[in-house]
Design an enzyme around this catalytic site. Structure first.
Site: not given
Ligand SMILES: [Zn+2]
Length: 892
Positions: A265, A301, A304, A323
């Site tokens: 994703a 996601e 993020h 990450e």
């Molecule tokens: Zn990521």
């Protein structure tokens, strides 16, 4: 190929204030007009006037102008991968360009492409340059305004980042939408989707009262499978508010499910694009594990939005900044929801079977690499999972409160900018200084930063001396990190070692040592944290019971650091820990060590009968222990993965024999299935009432059922084989898949019947059928390569869907008896497939090429054959992605 080096980083010569796009989508091409508002970057002033390089790949330039005046061809050069403006103005200017591109024939799945009639994008890391000429570097944040035009019938839905300002009708059946994103962002976070989609919509209100529309877009017919993803999104949004105090910041949040996608994703600002297998699910179509994974990826996601989007990466060497941190956050989320210990054990298993393997091979690299050729090759478990372990160690060393202070400092300092891993550690360092004021530092931050720069898995060699008369335990600990490519010598790291002692009666013993610090109770009773930061360390614990045998040593509780331990603990001590360790992770690990020893002995043709007897007794007690959950039982009895076994088998002069290890694991399953028949069948009955309970209820019972099925099927239990076969027709996807896995290794009519029934039931659902492809490709008997070839020619196989490719070729790579069969045919077959795939999709091909990279780890015959396969690949016409991977593998 030329390497990009961290040391060469320079600020961009021009800042970019605005990126205004008009994207016109047509039935056979697309046209993109861009207006980019540049101004000279004061931070780059000392570099002097320089040409402006814009990246661009597979674009046909149709118009180019500066401040409205067409540009004379003498003032720019068009190259294969971009456009150079020789003398750009030294004051603010607007560059206008118009390009033509071909999304319908773009099989790379980078930039703008078409998947099942849907226009979609993937720009991280460097896909935006396939959409328009642009600097396309992460440190240039600009405000995007995008107008999309398309045919109304084939593209009724037009989506982009930010808020939709306007929609309207155009001539000849076309329409448009204008989107504006108020948050400046790097180009890799751009996204656009256009096509026929159905929408699930739900409201959400943030903690401070902002109403947000949550919208989930899927292909027609898939709406019934969106409830789980929507619920997961809401949970993630609430969790981030409660744990981190971070709220969502726009009026809408969109998720689109796409069948053809290179990764899991993508966190594009307010328009996440997902591989459809990570959105569409309910308990009939997805397993418990998949439901949990979907929940965690949706959360990842979403998280993020702060750690990645609001604060982005200055350059791709900082990839782990977003990450590693976001994986740490999604792991904490899952741990809070579903139990910390089980989640930790699963993540440790993953780390050992993937990241440790990467660390020991030719593609080993640090969490912060210092050079790369193709950044797509660096989306690795080292960047993600080891990156997360590094953050976790900071959390352990600092404690929750100081860590959260450091997070708050990081967010307040860097919100709205592009940051570095160093910036993050500096915020933690400053928070620690404040917490430690007036006291000596608990560890040295400068030394801790080595975790970002040193590759390889550190090893702790531990010798113990027990003085029973004085009740005194001394541990002599040496740390070293093996050499990795380009890094022959390593320096000592800061390693947080959590430990405890278990007395003869199974009780936790209080520990006293000068260097140790008491840990909170969730680390197990009387757990202590010791910081190992020297090449050699001596620890002395006094005041222990005066007895002949030393107390059992429980080390690396909660897997407190991503390291390996070397310490010869006798079988009896490990059995004692497996029975009594109050830290579930160390307890599980004691069992894993015993299982590894048992399987290695069998693979060498010499079963260790005494070890197996003690192990079976210990397992019998675990199966009977009323204080344990079914999930804990299943976890404690699970066998180590194949990669871990190969790693354990490559000590000294020994090289692993993958088919022998595979067979040994299967033989041990059969043996344990036979000797534990009675308690296993009793528990199977106890689990049955929970089989159809709705996730997360009943997941432990189903997990244990799967383990019992596979052990008893290995022992040829006709009743269990029948039960597993029938599960395929039942209402639970978890049980259906556990049934298929239990039968997977046995060439029986029931296995074939189960496989056929599963195919017949799901042949029209590609997301689910990929599972069938993977299982068939991994069947370890018969003529495996011929079967894989038939799968690749199967009418339902989609060679343009990375999920299907990974299912079949990944299934083959994990099929030890077939892939590693004598003669090397499996390696050659794989090399040919990778070369063909590389023509269509370099990103998926180069990731797959890693399965051939570890040729040096095997015995001379396999090693020669695997190298020959790599050399064959090397002789083919390859993309730069796959070329880098093959050359790395051959050169080290
Ligand atoms: Zn990521």
């Amino acid at each position: 190929m030329t390497a990009v080096r961290l040391a060469d980083y320079r600020p961009a010569p021009y800042l970019l204030g605005r990126t205004d796009l008009t994207v016109r989508l047509w039935a056979d091409h697309a046209e993109v007009e861009a207006e980019l508002a540049f101004s000279p970057n004061p931070a780059a002033a000392e570099q002097g006037p320089a040409p402006l390089k814009l990246a661009g790949i597979d674009l046909t330039l149709e118009a180019l102008a500066i401040d409205g005046r067409p540009l004379d061809p003498a003032h720019y050069t068009l190259e294969r991968d971009g456009l150079i403006l020789h003398q750009p103005p030294q004051s603010p200017f607007v560059l206008h360009s118009r390009v033509r591109l071909h999304p319908h024939s773009n099989t790379t799945l980078e930039g703008l492409y078409v998947s099942g009639g849907l226009f979609t994008t993937q720009c991280e890391a460097e896909g935006f340059r396939r959409i328009t000429f642009h600097p396309d570097r992460p440190d240039l944040l600009s405000r995007f305004r995008v107008r999309i035009e398309a045919e109304q019938a084939s593209c009724p839905v037009l989506l982009c980042n930010g808020n939709c300002l306007e929609t309207g009708v155009l001539e000849r059946g076309r329409h448009y939408a204008i989107w504006d994103d108020p948050f400046p962002k790097p180009s890799y976070l751009f996204a656009l989707v256009a096509g026929v989609l159905e929408e699930a919509r739900e409201p959400f209100e943030t903690a401070s009262g902002r109403p947000v529309q949550l919208r989930l877009h899927v292909e027609p017919g898939d709406l019934p499978f969106t409830t789980h993803a929507m619920t997961s999104l809401k949970r993630a949004m609430r969790w981030d508010e409660e744990r981190y105090g971070l709220e969502y910041d726009l009026d809408e949040y969109n998720i689109v499910a796409v069948r053809h996608f290179n990764m899991g994703a993508m966190e594009n600002k307010s328009l996440n694009i997902f591989n459809s297998k990570l959105v569409l699910a309910d308990s009939e179509t997805a397993t418990d594990g998949e439901l949990e994974r979907i929940e965690s990826v949706i959360a990842h996601e979403y998280f993020h939005n702060w750690t990645g989007n609001r604060i982005t990466c200055r350059d791709w060497f900082q990839l782990s900044l977003k990450e590693g941190l976001t994986v740490f956050r999604d792991q904490s989320f899952t741990a809070d929801l579903h139990g910390a210990s089980l989640n930790r054990i699963e993540n440790v298993g993953l780390l050992r079977n993937t990241q440790f393997r990467e660390d020991a091979g030719p593609t080993a690299h640090p969490v912060q690499p210092d050079a790369y050729e193709v950044i797509d090759n660096f989306y690795t478990t080292t960047i993600y999972e080891k990156g997360s372990e590094v953050i976790r160690m900071l959390h352990t060393l600092l404690g929750e409160k100081t860590f959260m202070n450091g997070m708050a400092l990081y967010v307040s300092r860097h919100d709205g900018s592009a940051a570095t891993c160093d910036d993050f550690v500096q915020a933690m360092d400053d928070a620690a200084r404040e917490a430690w004021s007036g006291r000596p530092a608990a560890f040295d931050f400068g030394q801790f930063r080595r975790w970002y720069h040193q590759a390889g898995t550190p090893v702790l060699q531990i010798q113990r001396h027990w003085n029973g008369e004085r009740g005194e335990l001394t541990l002599h600990i040496q740390q070293h990190t093996p050499a990795t490519p380009c890094q022959p010598h390593k320096q000592p790291l800061v390693i947080p070692l959590a430990m405890g002692l278990v007395g003869q009666g199974g009780e936790a013993l209080p520990l006293h040592a000068a260097q140790a610090r008491q840990l909170p109770p969730q680390w197990g009773h009387h757990s202590q944290l010791v910081v190992i930061d020297q090449a050699e360390t001596e620890l002395r614990f006094t005041g222990l019971p005066q007895q002949h045998h030393p107390p059992a040593l429980s080390l690396l509780r909660q897997f407190s650091a991503p390291v390996k331990l070397e310490l010869g603990r006798p079988v009896a001590e490990l059995v004692h820990l497996l029975a009594h360790d109050s830290d579930p992770v160390a307890r599980w690990d004691a069992g894993q060590l015993l299982l590894r020893r048992g399987i290695l002995a069998r693979s060498q043709g010499e079963p260790d009968q005494q070890l197996e007897e003690e192990l079976a007794d210990a397992f019998a007690r675990i199966l009977a222990d009323p204080s344990l959950s079914q999930a804990s039982r299943a976890m404690l009895l699970s066998l180590p993965g194949q990669a871990e076994l190969e790693d354990a088998a490559s000590n000294g002069d020994l090289s692993p024999d993958p088919p022998a290890l595979f067979a040994a694991a299967q033989a041990l399953r059969r043996h344990l299935g036979e000797v534990l028949e009675e308690p296993l069948l009793q528990l199977l009955e106890a689990c049955e009432p929970q089989w159809t309970a709705i996730w997360p209820q009943g997941q432990g019972d189903r997990r244990l059922t799967g383990l019992i099925w596979s052990w008893r099927a290995a022992a040829a239990d006709a009743g269990v084989i029948d039960q597993a076969r029938q599960a395929v027709d039942g209402p639970s996807m978890t049980l259906a898949r556990l049934g298929l896995s239990a039968l997977q290794c046995h060439d029986l009519p029931q296995r074939q019947a189960a496989s056929d029934a599963f195919f017949a039931r799901w042949q029209h659902k590609p997301v689910i059928l990929d599972t069938w492809f993977a299982l068939e490709a991994a069947a370890p008997f018969g003529d495996g390569l011929a079967r894989v070839q038939r799968l690749l020619e199967h009418p339902r196989y989609d060679p343009n869907a990375p999920n299907s490719v990974r299912a079949v070729l990944g299934g083959l790579a994990g099929n030890a008896p077939v892939f590693h069969a004598p003669g090397g045919a499996g390696y050659r077959f794989m090399a040919e497939q990778i070369a063909a795939l590389d023509q269509r999709n370099p990103i998926t091909a180069s990731r797959l090429a890693k399965v051939l990279s570890r040729w040096r780890s095997y015995g001379s015959e396999r090693s020669d054959q695997m190298r020959a396969a790599l050399e064959h690949l090397d002789s083919c016409k390859l993309s730069t992605n796959t070329r880098e991977m093959v050359e790395l593998s051959l050169s080290q």
